[in-house]
Motif scaffolding. Structure first.
Motif, PDB file in Angstrom:
ATOM      1  N   MET A   1      53.215 100.026  -6.813  1.00 59.85           N
ATOM      2  CA  MET A   1      53.747 100.758  -7.954  1.00 59.85           C
ATOM      3  C   MET A   1      55.029 100.084  -8.420  1.00 59.85           C
ATOM      4  SD  MET A   1      53.209 104.784  -7.109  1.00 59.85           S
ATOM      5  CE  MET A   1      53.190 105.279  -8.805  1.00 59.85           C
ATOM      6  N   GLN A   2      55.278 100.232  -9.706  1.00 59.27           N
ATOM      7  CA  GLN A   2      56.458  99.625 -10.300  1.00 59.27           C
ATOM      8  C   GLN A   2      57.483 100.695 -10.676  1.00 59.27           C
ATOM      9  OE1 GLN A   2      54.488  97.449 -13.509  1.00 59.27           O
ATOM     10  NE2 GLN A   2      55.045  95.550 -12.447  1.00 59.27           N
ATOM     11  N   VAL A   3      58.708 100.232 -10.929  1.00 53.74           N
ATOM     12  CA  VAL A   3      59.785 101.122 -11.344  1.00 53.74           C
ATOM     13  C   VAL A   3      59.357 101.945 -12.555  1.00 53.74           C
ATOM     14  CG1 VAL A   3      62.083 101.137 -12.400  1.00 53.74           C
ATOM     15  CG2 VAL A   3      61.679  99.801 -10.321  1.00 53.74           C
ATOM     16  N   ARG A   4      58.676 101.323 -13.510  1.00 55.68           N
ATOM     17  CA  ARG A   4      58.248 102.049 -14.718  1.00 55.68           C
ATOM     18  C   ARG A   4      57.371 103.255 -14.379  1.00 55.68           C
ATOM     19  NH1 ARG A   4      56.969  98.882 -18.441  1.00 55.68           N
ATOM     20  NH2 ARG A   4      56.839  96.866 -17.461  1.00 55.68           N
ATOM     21  N   ASP A   5      56.645 103.207 -13.248  1.00 56.03           N
ATOM     22  CA  ASP A   5      55.763 104.292 -12.857  1.00 56.03           C
ATOM     23  C   ASP A   5      56.519 105.494 -12.294  1.00 56.03           C
ATOM     24  OD1 ASP A   5      53.444 102.716 -13.459  1.00 56.03           O
ATOM     25  OD2 ASP A   5      53.703 101.702 -11.517  1.00 56.03           O
ATOM     26  N   GLY A   6      57.716 105.263 -11.783  1.00 53.77           N
ATOM     27  CA  GLY A   6      58.451 106.340 -11.131  1.00 53.77           C
ATOM     28  C   GLY A   6      59.682 106.821 -11.849  1.00 53.77           C
ATOM     29  N   MET A   7      60.179 106.023 -12.785  1.00 51.38           N
ATOM     30  CA  MET A   7      61.449 106.360 -13.432  1.00 51.38           C
ATOM     31  C   MET A   7      61.332 107.578 -14.331  1.00 51.38           C
ATOM     32  SD  MET A   7      61.793 103.526 -16.429  1.00 51.38           S
ATOM     33  CE  MET A   7      60.967 103.806 -18.001  1.00 51.38           C
ATOM     34  N   SER A   8      62.450 108.232 -14.516  1.00 50.44           N
ATOM     35  CA  SER A   8      62.557 109.294 -15.507  1.00 50.44           C
ATOM     36  C   SER A   8      62.954 108.633 -16.812  1.00 50.44           C
ATOM     37  CB  SER A   8      63.643 110.290 -15.087  1.00 50.44           C
ATOM     38  OG  SER A   8      63.992 111.110 -16.180  1.00 50.44           O
ATOM     39  N   GLU A   9      62.313 109.017 -17.879  1.00 47.90           N
ATOM     40  CA  GLU A   9      62.668 108.445 -19.171  1.00 47.90           C
ATOM     41  C   GLU A   9      63.848 109.156 -19.804  1.00 47.90           C
ATOM     42  OE1 GLU A   9      59.093 108.217 -21.500  1.00 47.90           O
ATOM     43  OE2 GLU A   9      58.217 106.737 -20.146  1.00 47.90           O
ATOM     44  N   VAL A  10      64.362 110.164 -19.129  1.00 45.87           N
ATOM     45  CA  VAL A  10      65.534 110.870 -19.624  1.00 45.87           C
ATOM     46  C   VAL A  10      66.762 110.026 -19.298  1.00 45.87           C
ATOM     47  CG1 VAL A  10      66.972 112.934 -19.378  1.00 45.87           C
ATOM     48  CG2 VAL A  10      64.478 113.132 -19.311  1.00 45.87           C
ATOM     49  N   VAL A  11      67.438 109.583 -20.328  1.00 44.38           N
ATOM     50  CA  VAL A  11      68.687 108.861 -20.146  1.00 44.38           C
ATOM     51  C   VAL A  11      69.766 109.681 -20.840  1.00 44.38           C
ATOM     52  CG1 VAL A  11      69.972 106.738 -20.539  1.00 44.38           C
ATOM     53  CG2 VAL A  11      67.521 106.622 -20.075  1.00 44.38           C
ATOM     54  N   LEU A  12      70.544 110.364 -20.039  1.00 44.73           N
ATOM     55  CA  LEU A  12      71.630 111.183 -20.565  1.00 44.73           C
ATOM     56  C   LEU A  12      72.882 110.323 -20.617  1.00 44.73           C
ATOM     57  CD1 LEU A  12      72.978 113.883 -21.365  1.00 44.73           C
ATOM     58  CD2 LEU A  12      73.283 114.304 -18.910  1.00 44.73           C
ATOM     59  N   LEU A 111      65.956 105.622 -12.311  1.00 44.88           N
ATOM     60  CA  LEU A 111      65.123 105.777 -11.121  1.00 44.88           C
ATOM     61  C   LEU A 111      66.008 106.269  -9.991  1.00 44.88           C
ATOM     62  CD1 LEU A 111      62.254 105.201  -9.858  1.00 44.88           C
ATOM     63  CD2 LEU A 111      63.302 103.113  -8.955  1.00 44.88           C
ATOM     64  N   SER A 112      65.629 107.380  -9.402  1.00 45.72           N
ATOM     65  CA  SER A 112      66.391 107.921  -8.270  1.00 45.72           C
ATOM     66  C   SER A 112      65.599 107.718  -6.981  1.00 45.72           C
ATOM     67  CB  SER A 112      66.673 109.412  -8.472  1.00 45.72           C
ATOM     68  OG  SER A 112      65.485 110.163  -8.328  1.00 45.72           O
ATOM     69  N   MET A 113      66.287 107.830  -5.878  1.00 44.15           N
ATOM     70  CA  MET A 113      65.615 107.752  -4.585  1.00 44.15           C
ATOM     71  C   MET A 113      64.571 108.865  -4.493  1.00 44.15           C
ATOM     72  SD  MET A 113      65.449 105.795  -2.011  1.00 44.15           S
ATOM     73  CE  MET A 113      66.915 104.878  -1.652  1.00 44.15           C
ATOM     74  N   ARG A 114      64.876 110.010  -5.056  1.00 49.95           N
ATOM     75  CA  ARG A 114      63.929 111.137  -5.070  1.00 49.95           C
ATOM     76  C   ARG A 114      62.659 110.764  -5.836  1.00 49.95           C
ATOM     77  NH1 ARG A 114      66.998 115.485  -7.323  1.00 49.95           N
ATOM     78  NH2 ARG A 114      67.830 115.718  -5.235  1.00 49.95           N
ATOM     79  N   ASP A 115      62.807 110.008  -6.944  1.00 47.57           N
ATOM     80  CA  ASP A 115      61.640 109.562  -7.704  1.00 47.57           C
ATOM     81  C   ASP A 115      60.741 108.666  -6.851  1.00 47.57           C
ATOM     82  OD1 ASP A 115      62.487 110.834 -10.102  1.00 47.57           O
ATOM     83  OD2 ASP A 115      63.655 109.067 -10.685  1.00 47.57           O
ATOM     84  N   ILE A 116      61.356 107.783  -6.084  1.00 47.37           N
ATOM     85  CA  ILE A 116      60.584 106.869  -5.238  1.00 47.37           C
ATOM     86  C   ILE A 116      59.810 107.659  -4.185  1.00 47.37           C
ATOM     87  CG2 ILE A 116      60.753 105.025  -3.515  1.00 47.37           C
ATOM     88  CD1 ILE A 116      63.137 103.928  -5.157  1.00 47.37           C
ATOM     89  N   VAL A 117      60.473 108.588  -3.532  1.00 42.49           N
ATOM     90  CA  VAL A 117      59.800 109.402  -2.513  1.00 42.49           C
ATOM     91  C   VAL A 117      58.658 110.190  -3.143  1.00 42.49           C
ATOM     92  CG1 VAL A 117      60.090 111.353  -0.925  1.00 42.49           C
ATOM     93  CG2 VAL A 117      61.804 109.526  -0.990  1.00 42.49           C
ATOM     94  N   ARG A 118      58.885 110.753  -4.325  1.00 43.28           N
ATOM     95  CA  ARG A 118      57.837 111.502  -5.031  1.00 43.28           C
ATOM     96  C   ARG A 118      56.621 110.613  -5.286  1.00 43.28           C
ATOM     97  NH1 ARG A 118      56.985 111.058 -10.046  1.00 43.28           N
ATOM     98  NH2 ARG A 118      59.118 110.468 -10.577  1.00 43.28           N
ATOM     99  N   CYS A 119      56.850 109.408  -5.751  1.00 42.18           N
ATOM    100  CA  CYS A 119      55.735 108.487  -6.024  1.00 42.18           C
ATOM    101  C   CYS A 119      54.989 108.133  -4.746  1.00 42.18           C
ATOM    102  CB  CYS A 119      56.250 107.204  -6.677  1.00 42.18           C
ATOM    103  SG  CYS A 119      56.745 107.417  -8.377  1.00 42.18           S
ATOM    104  N   TRP A 120      55.726 107.800  -3.722  1.00 44.94           N
ATOM    105  CA  TRP A 120      55.077 107.387  -2.480  1.00 44.94           C
ATOM    106  C   TRP A 120      54.287 108.518  -1.842  1.00 44.94           C
ATOM    107  CZ3 TRP A 120      59.678 104.146  -0.227  1.00 44.94           C
ATOM    108  CH2 TRP A 120      59.683 102.877  -0.831  1.00 44.94           C
ATOM    109  N   THR A 121      54.797 109.733  -1.892  1.00 46.96           N
ATOM    110  CA  THR A 121      54.065 110.837  -1.276  1.00 46.96           C
ATOM    111  C   THR A 121      52.896 111.278  -2.145  1.00 46.96           C
ATOM    112  OG1 THR A 121      55.631 112.454  -2.165  1.00 46.96           O
ATOM    113  CG2 THR A 121      56.010 111.662   0.083  1.00 46.96           C
ATOM    114  N   ALA A 122      53.026 111.143  -3.459  1.00 46.81           N
ATOM    115  CA  ALA A 122      51.940 111.539  -4.361  1.00 46.81           C
ATOM    116  C   ALA A 122      50.751 110.595  -4.266  1.00 46.81           C
ATOM    117  CB  ALA A 122      52.439 111.594  -5.808  1.00 46.81           C
ATOM    118  N   THR A 123      51.022 109.336  -3.960  1.00 46.50           N
ATOM    119  CA  THR A 123      49.927 108.360  -3.902  1.00 46.50           C
ATOM    120  C   THR A 123      49.439 108.138  -2.483  1.00 46.50           C
ATOM    121  OG1 THR A 123      51.449 106.489  -3.723  1.00 46.50           O
ATOM    122  CG2 THR A 123      50.739 107.123  -5.949  1.00 46.50           C
TER     123      THR A 123
END
Length: 132
Positions: A1-12, A111-123
């Motif tokens: 998986m790539q960063v684009r797959d896990g990142m949040s597109e919200v940029v505040l 991309l947060s560490m939480r996003d990475i964990v979410r991706c890895w556990t979801a797949t």
């Protein structure tokens, strides 16, 4: 998986003159744990929920403390093509929890560490490591 797959597109984006309370309210409204700090006078920096928590934990007033006094200098940029493993390695090496994803010169996500964990556990990702 790539960063684009896990990142949040919200940029505040918040300004360095915002108070910590204003920044926290905007972060809550957008559902993000980090905000890009930017103005015409400086390179982009980042403010995280941890920066706000540390200030409050020291007894500082979030209504008078300014983002500029608590933001992390600069941002660690990631490419959307990086693997999540590469991103996790960069975060671990630098002891940070957020990467700002840039494409074409501008920020396109976080991309947060939480996003990475979410991706890895979801797949159902697994490690090649075995317990001793």
């Amino acid at each position: 998986m790539q960063v684009r797959d896990g990142m949040s597109e919200v940029v505040l984006t918040v300004g360095p003159a915002h108070t910590l309370r204003e920044a926290a309210r905007m972060m809550v409204a957008k559902g993000t744990g980090a905000a890009l700090v930017s103005d015409d006078e400086m390179p982009p920096c980042i403010l995280t929920e941890r920066d706000i928590l540390n200030s409050i934990g020291r007894g500082e007033d979030p209504d008078s403390e300014r983002v500029a006094e608590h933001m992390s200098e600069g941002v660690v940029a990631a490419s959307p093509e990086w693997s999540l493993e590469h991103a996790a390695s960069e975060m671990s090496t630098r002891n940070i929890r957020h990467l700002v994803v840039f494409d074409g010169g501008g920020p396109i996500g976080v991309l947060s560490m939480r996003d990475i964990v979410r991706c890895w556990t979801a797949t159902g990702a697994t490690s090649g490591m075995t317990p001793d």
